[in-house]
Design a protein around this motif. Structure first.
Motif, short mmCIF file in Angstrom:
data_model
loop_
_atom_site.label_atom_id
_atom_site.label_comp_id
_atom_site.label_asym_id
_atom_site.label_seq_id
_atom_site.Cartn_x
_atom_site.Cartn_y
_atom_site.Cartn_z
N THR A 185 0.85 -1.18 0.00
CA THR A 185 0.00 0.00 0.00
C THR A 185 0.89 1.24 0.00
O THR A 185 2.11 1.16 0.18
N THR A 225 -13.82 6.53 -7.41
CA THR A 225 -13.79 5.08 -7.49
C THR A 225 -14.64 4.56 -8.65
O THR A 225 -14.22 3.67 -9.40
N ASN A 264 -6.01 3.35 -4.17
CA ASN A 264 -6.59 2.87 -2.91
C ASN A 264 -5.96 3.51 -1.68
O ASN A 264 -6.14 3.04 -0.56
#
Length: 372
Positions: free
Chosen positions: A97, A158, A216
């Motif tokens: 991430t 998104t 994300n």
């Protein structure tokens, strides 16, 4: 501490290229120069679809940059699988991430025995360096953040990303991330060059994973300190220079980031007639700002800056202030007065000359926006 200019001889620094082992996989790094205990190292981190070459080579190969790299080593850091000719990452590998990528940097610093950094990041790289500075403020002297977006993707973003997954190829998705709509339509040569670079030199699977990780991301959760308010708010503790082109797709996000940071430590440099890659399109202007920024921290001599001013004054006067569009003009004293669009937006700021960037590490009463 001021680092003095030595001479104008040819500078040929030592270059070390290594894969540094971290808890989130091997990280490709290129160290140029020899680190010294009393000096920070300029550490760069690239954007999605790019690597250290395509993101920073134009900037660091520019002749004006040599006055900086003579004194400060440079460490280019590349996200897993993003270097040229990288092999496809194993199927079992879970791509880090954004938060995890920021935590590979302590291992890089330890590996090269670096005490502190001045971070220079673009897009995803700017986010990663900002996150690193929030978690390790003692290791960061300053940050130059180009096209930073401090926010998480909204629901609409998104949904839009899902649609582009169905309708656009990966190179097209990266291009729309890097460049604004006007730039894609008008600067055909530049966009074509980067589209070819993304297609021909980057591992598409690896780039897709990096892009997904960036989309994300969590919000940085920084908050502007308010006099008399909570003294424990989470914010960047180091001097920060935010850079964005006025035609960049990230311009609103960068302005928003500026509004959330400590006004006594932050400068916003908005570059006129510039799109998503100011360090590529206008490297001399970015270097000028970077030099004043570093001088404000005491790492460049006034003699070096005098030579810089003599070389860039004419080009700065002609390029920086686009009077034909009414964005900004230069008066006799070299101060920048912003009007037109910026006044209508009603954001409180102070527009000053490029030279005032050197005061960002000192006491400043409010956030500085430099229009150029």
């Amino acid at each position: 501490m001021v680092l003095e200019e030595n001479d104008d001889s040819v500078f040929e620094p030592q270059i070390t290229e290594e894969h540094v082992e971290t808890q989130y996989g091997d990280i490709h790094c290129i160290l140029t120069g020899t680190p010294k205990a009393n000096r920070p190292v300029i550490l760069t981190f690239h954007d999605v679809g790019l690597n250290h070459k395509s993101c920073f080579e134009t900037l660091f190969n520019h002749e004006d940059m040599q006055e900086i790299v003579r004194h400060l080593p440079v460490c280019h850091v590349e996200a897993p699988g993003q270097h040229e000719e990288a092999k496809t990452l194993p199927t079992a590998y879970t791509y880090p991430t954004m938060d995890q990528l920021s935590e590979v940097l302590p291992a890089v610093l330890n590996h090269f025995e670096l005490n502190s950094i001045i971070g220079v990041g673009v897009g995803a790289g700017a986010y990663i360096l900002a996150k690193f500075a929030l978690n390790h403020p003692d290791l960061v002297d300053g940050l130059v953040l180009i096209n930073i977006n401090p926010n998480a993707e909204s629901l609409m973003d998104t949904v839009a990303n899902k649609i582009t997954d169905w309708t656009l190829t990966l190179p097209d998705k990266v291009i729309t991330h890097l460049f604004g709509k006007d730039e894609i339509q008008t600067n055909l040569d530049l966009v074509s060059t980067y589209r070819h670079y993304i297609t021909a030199t980057m591992n598409q699977s690896n780039v897709s994973q990096f892009l997904r990780s960036y989309n994300n991301r969590n919000a940085l959760e920084v908050e502007r300190p308010v006099p008399g308010g909570n003294i424990n708010v989470r914010t960047l503790m180091c001097s920060s220079l935010l850079v964005v082109g006025d035609n960049s797709p990230a311009v609103e996000a960068v302005v928003d980031c500026n509004s959330k940071l400590n006004p006594t430590k932050t400068t916003l440099l908005k570059m006129a007639d510039c799109g998503g890659l100011p360090q590529v399109v206008q490297p001399a202007k970015v270097i000028e700002a970077l030099k004043y920024f570093i001088q404000g921290m005491g790492y460049l001599s006034s003699a070096s800056m005098t030579r810089l001013r003599s070389r860039t004054t004419s080009s700065c006067s002609n390029i920086s202030f686009d009077g034909s569009r009414g964005r900004a003009h230069t008066n006799e004293r070299g101060r920048t007065l912003s009007h037109g669009t910026e006044e209508r937006r009603g954001r409180a700021h102070t527009d000053v000359s490029m030279e005032s960037i050197s005061t960002v590490s000192q006491s400043v009463s409010n956030t500085t926006e430099v229009a150029c």
